[in-house]
Write an enzyme that holds these catalytic residues in place. Structure first.
Site, PDB file in Angstrom:
ATOM      1  N   ASP A 195       0.864  -1.175   0.000  1.00 16.96           N
ATOM      2  CA  ASP A 195       0.000   0.000   0.000  1.00 16.96           C
ATOM      3  C   ASP A 195       0.904   1.228   0.000  1.00 16.96           C
ATOM      4  O   ASP A 195       2.012   1.199   0.556  1.00 16.96           O
ATOM      5  CB  ASP A 195      -0.913   0.018   1.231  1.00 16.96           C
ATOM      6  CG  ASP A 195      -1.881   1.192   1.200  1.00 16.96           C
ATOM      7  OD1 ASP A 195      -2.881   1.109   0.481  1.00 16.96           O
ATOM      8  OD2 ASP A 195      -1.618   2.188   1.907  1.00 16.96           O
ATOM      9  N   GLU A 214       0.934   5.720   0.352  1.00 10.40           N
ATOM     10  CA  GLU A 214       0.256   6.981   0.628  1.00 10.40           C
ATOM     11  C   GLU A 214       0.878   8.035  -0.268  1.00 10.40           C
ATOM     12  O   GLU A 214       2.102   8.028  -0.514  1.00 10.40           O
ATOM     13  CB  GLU A 214       0.405   7.382   2.093  1.00 10.40           C
ATOM     14  CG  GLU A 214      -0.168   6.349   3.085  1.00 10.40           C
ATOM     15  CD  GLU A 214      -1.663   6.101   2.914  1.00 10.40           C
ATOM     16  OE1 GLU A 214      -2.368   6.998   2.388  1.00 10.40           O
ATOM     17  OE2 GLU A 214      -2.131   5.012   3.281  1.00 10.40           O
ATOM     18  N   HIS A 253      -5.202   4.129   6.756  1.00 17.19           N
ATOM     19  CA  HIS A 253      -4.594   5.193   5.954  1.00 17.19           C
ATOM     20  C   HIS A 253      -3.136   5.443   6.315  1.00 17.19           C
ATOM     21  O   HIS A 253      -2.609   6.521   6.056  1.00 17.19           O
ATOM     22  CB  HIS A 253      -5.407   6.490   6.034  1.00 17.19           C
ATOM     23  CG  HIS A 253      -6.797   6.343   5.512  1.00 17.19           C
ATOM     24  ND1 HIS A 253      -7.087   6.054   4.198  1.00 17.19           N
ATOM     25  CD2 HIS A 253      -7.999   6.418   6.154  1.00 17.19           C
ATOM     26  CE1 HIS A 253      -8.391   5.971   4.045  1.00 17.19           C
ATOM     27  NE2 HIS A 253      -8.964   6.182   5.209  1.00 17.19           N
ATOM     28  N   ASP A 277      -2.234  -0.498   6.496  1.00 16.96           N
ATOM     29  CA  ASP A 277      -3.184  -0.874   5.450  1.00 16.96           C
ATOM     30  C   ASP A 277      -2.694  -2.098   4.682  1.00 16.96           C
ATOM     31  O   ASP A 277      -3.487  -2.965   4.292  1.00 16.96           O
ATOM     32  CB  ASP A 277      -3.382   0.289   4.474  1.00 16.96           C
ATOM     33  CG  ASP A 277      -4.353   1.339   4.999  1.00 16.96           C
ATOM     34  OD1 ASP A 277      -4.980   1.086   6.048  1.00 16.96           O
ATOM     35  OD2 ASP A 277      -4.467   2.410   4.379  1.00 16.96           O
TER      36      ASP A 277
END
Length: 520
Positions: free
Chosen positions: A361, A363, A499, A504
């Site tokens: 994942d 960000e 998040h 995540d």
């Protein structure tokens, strides 16, 4: 410039055919040109005796509406002085100049009085030189600066032709997907149209750099006819030139063609969509900003581009070791009471056996891989159904994090400032994902970013992809939505930090383990 010397030798009956044009300096403001010619040392007496005749003959050929000055310079090859000038020349190729030291270039005089130059390069730099035909650029430099016979050999560290100590020998960082093919396009059905016919294969437009006698091919588009602006003091004329775009399988370049009276109507026959191969000069386009290039075309041939062409990618090899982000080994530890039996480990879904998955994942500062930045990567490696390693790092985006992203992720500017940059992280993530199936929640979003930031580094994540969102829609229809939070709640998975990339990724991994039970 070739025509200049051809004309000169014709007038002088080849008595001075040893003279070469070395350089031309133009001062537009002062309407001044300085031509420098070189000649061999053993012709010094002849040139001294006939200097006035040589200069006057050249001036007659060159006489224009500008002040012309002729310089005749004796060629003298001195290796010590040569090295300083040569390194200055190589500064135009940062990939080469940044890796060379004084000891990487040697010279010896052969029995036939030829000077043998040997340039020892790192393997990746050697590969780059071969792909970009920088050997030709160096040969042109030697030809225009020296009349002596100089032979250049490019060698790579580890080559059997040169001894290199083990501490300096390095393995290649890059490789071609198809090593025997190079990065060339070979046009078919080449037909002479304007100028000389072109037999050479064309380079990739995405590899284009300032260069004399470049050959490119592609499809024409956006053809514009424009009037030439008269120079100061000149009367307006009806002379025109053409600007257009040329696009191949790898990119697009802006082109310009200045026709003669004989070729202006010929060029007018070319329409958008026509395929051509062209020869000319690639130069920096100062009007369009730093890094922009323009292709000034001299020769044009009609052609057919090869069908089903796939560009041959220059791919970075998987690093031998991690340099910036060191993955953490995962060891699961559980403490049991004296009064309860140890629980049996959950059965591994058969689909997971014999495979390696990296559930990841990221960000980011936004949703557009072309504009926005990665600020965190988190990943979990699963082999044979068991978690073996984790990968987690902040990334410095070198820009402020938008307030809405901070509210969503709780990642602040202070968290990422001074952290590794994306170009430092990507090679390590490439190594971490090597040979693995990539898994993510709405995986195409995360994959789009790592693909976009990997490509400029010649890193291609060609891994198979699996999407927990799509799998959940297939095997668990009827859920109110398929967000990660909904799936973790449905499967009873705890997400300790929604998040945030590593949390995540871990939650997505546990959801994927549940979904894998449905997979054959």
């Amino acid at each position: 410039m070739e025509k200049l010397l051809v004309k000169f030798n014709e007038i002088t009956e080849n008595k001075f055919d040893f003279i070469r044009l070395s350089s031309v300096v133009v001062n537009v403001r002062k309407c001044f040109c300085e031509y420098t010619f070189i000649y061999p040392a053993d012709k010094e007496r002849l040139v001294a005796d006939r200097r006035e005749y040589i200069e006057s003959t050249l001036l007659k050929i060159l006489k224009k509406n500008v002040d012309v000055q002729i310089k005749l310079k004796k060629s003298h090859f001195d290796f010590d002085f040569f090295k300083a000038d040569f390194f200055a020349f190589l500064s135009a190729f940062p990939m080469i100049a940044g890796t060379l030291s004084d000891k990487d270039i040697t010279c010896r005089k052969e029995q036939d009085d030829t000077f043998l130059l040997q340039l020892v390069l790192q393997q990746s730099v050697y590969d780059y030189c071969m792909l970009q035909n920088i050997r030709g650029e160096i040969d042109d430099y030697l030809y225009t600066h020296f009349c002596e016979a100089i032979r250049l050999e490019l060698l790579s560290h580890g080559s059997t032709q040169v001894e290199v100590s083990s501490d300096t020998a390095r393995t290649s960082e890059y490789k071609l997907d198809r090593p025997d093919e190079g990065r060339l396009i070979r046009p078919q059905n080449v037909e002479e149209f304007i100028g000389r016919i072109i037999y050479e294969p064309a380079g990739y437009i995405e590899d284009a750099s300032p260069k004399e006698n470049a050959v490119l091919c592609g499809t024409l588009s956006k053809i514009y006819e424009q009037q030439r602006k008269p120079k100061e003091g000149e009367q307006p004329s009806d002379k025109k030139f053409f600007k257009f775009s040329l696009e191949d399988y790898t990119g697009k370049i802006s082109c310009v063609y200045f026709p003669t009276k004989k070729t202006v109507d010929m060029f007018g026959l070319l329409l958008p969509g026509k395929q051509i191969v062209a020869r000319g000069k690639i130069e920096e386009d100062t009007y369009r900003g730093e890094g922009a290039l323009s292709f000034r075309i001299h020769d044009i041939c009609l052609c057919t581009l090869p069908q089903d062409f796939t560009p041959n990618r220059l791919r970075r090899r998987v690093p031998d070791a991690y340099k910036t982000v060191l993955p953490q080994k995962y060891v699961e530890e559980k403490q049991y009471s004296l009064f309860e039996a140890a629980a049996k480990p959950a059965a591994v879904p058969p689909f997971m056996l014999g495979k390696t998955f990296v559930v990841f994942d990221i960000e980011t500062t936004g949703f557009n891989p072309d504009l926005d930045k990665i600020i965190e990567i988190g990943a979990v490696k699963v082999q044979d159904g068991k978690v073996t390693e984790t990968f987690s790092t902040f990334i410095d985006p070198c820009m402020p994090i938008p307030e809405r992203i901070t509210k969503l992720t709780h990642i602040e500017d202070a968290d990422v400032k001074g952290q590794p940059r994306v170009e430092e992280v990507m090679p390590d993530f490439y190594k971490f994902t090597d040979g693995a199936i990539l898994v993510g929640q709405n995986v195409q979003f995360d994959y789009g970013f790592i693909k976009a930031y990997g490509m400029p580094l010649c890193i291609y994540f060609d891994n198979m992809l699996m999407d927990t969102l799509s799998l959940a829609k297939t095997y668990y229809p009827g859920l109110k939505n398929y967000k990660l939070g909904t799936l973790t709640k449905h499967f009873g998975v705890e997400n300790k930090g929604a998040h945030r990339a590593v949390y995540d990724a871990w939650a997505t991994m546990e959801v994927f383990m549940k979904l894998a039970e449905k997979l054959a």
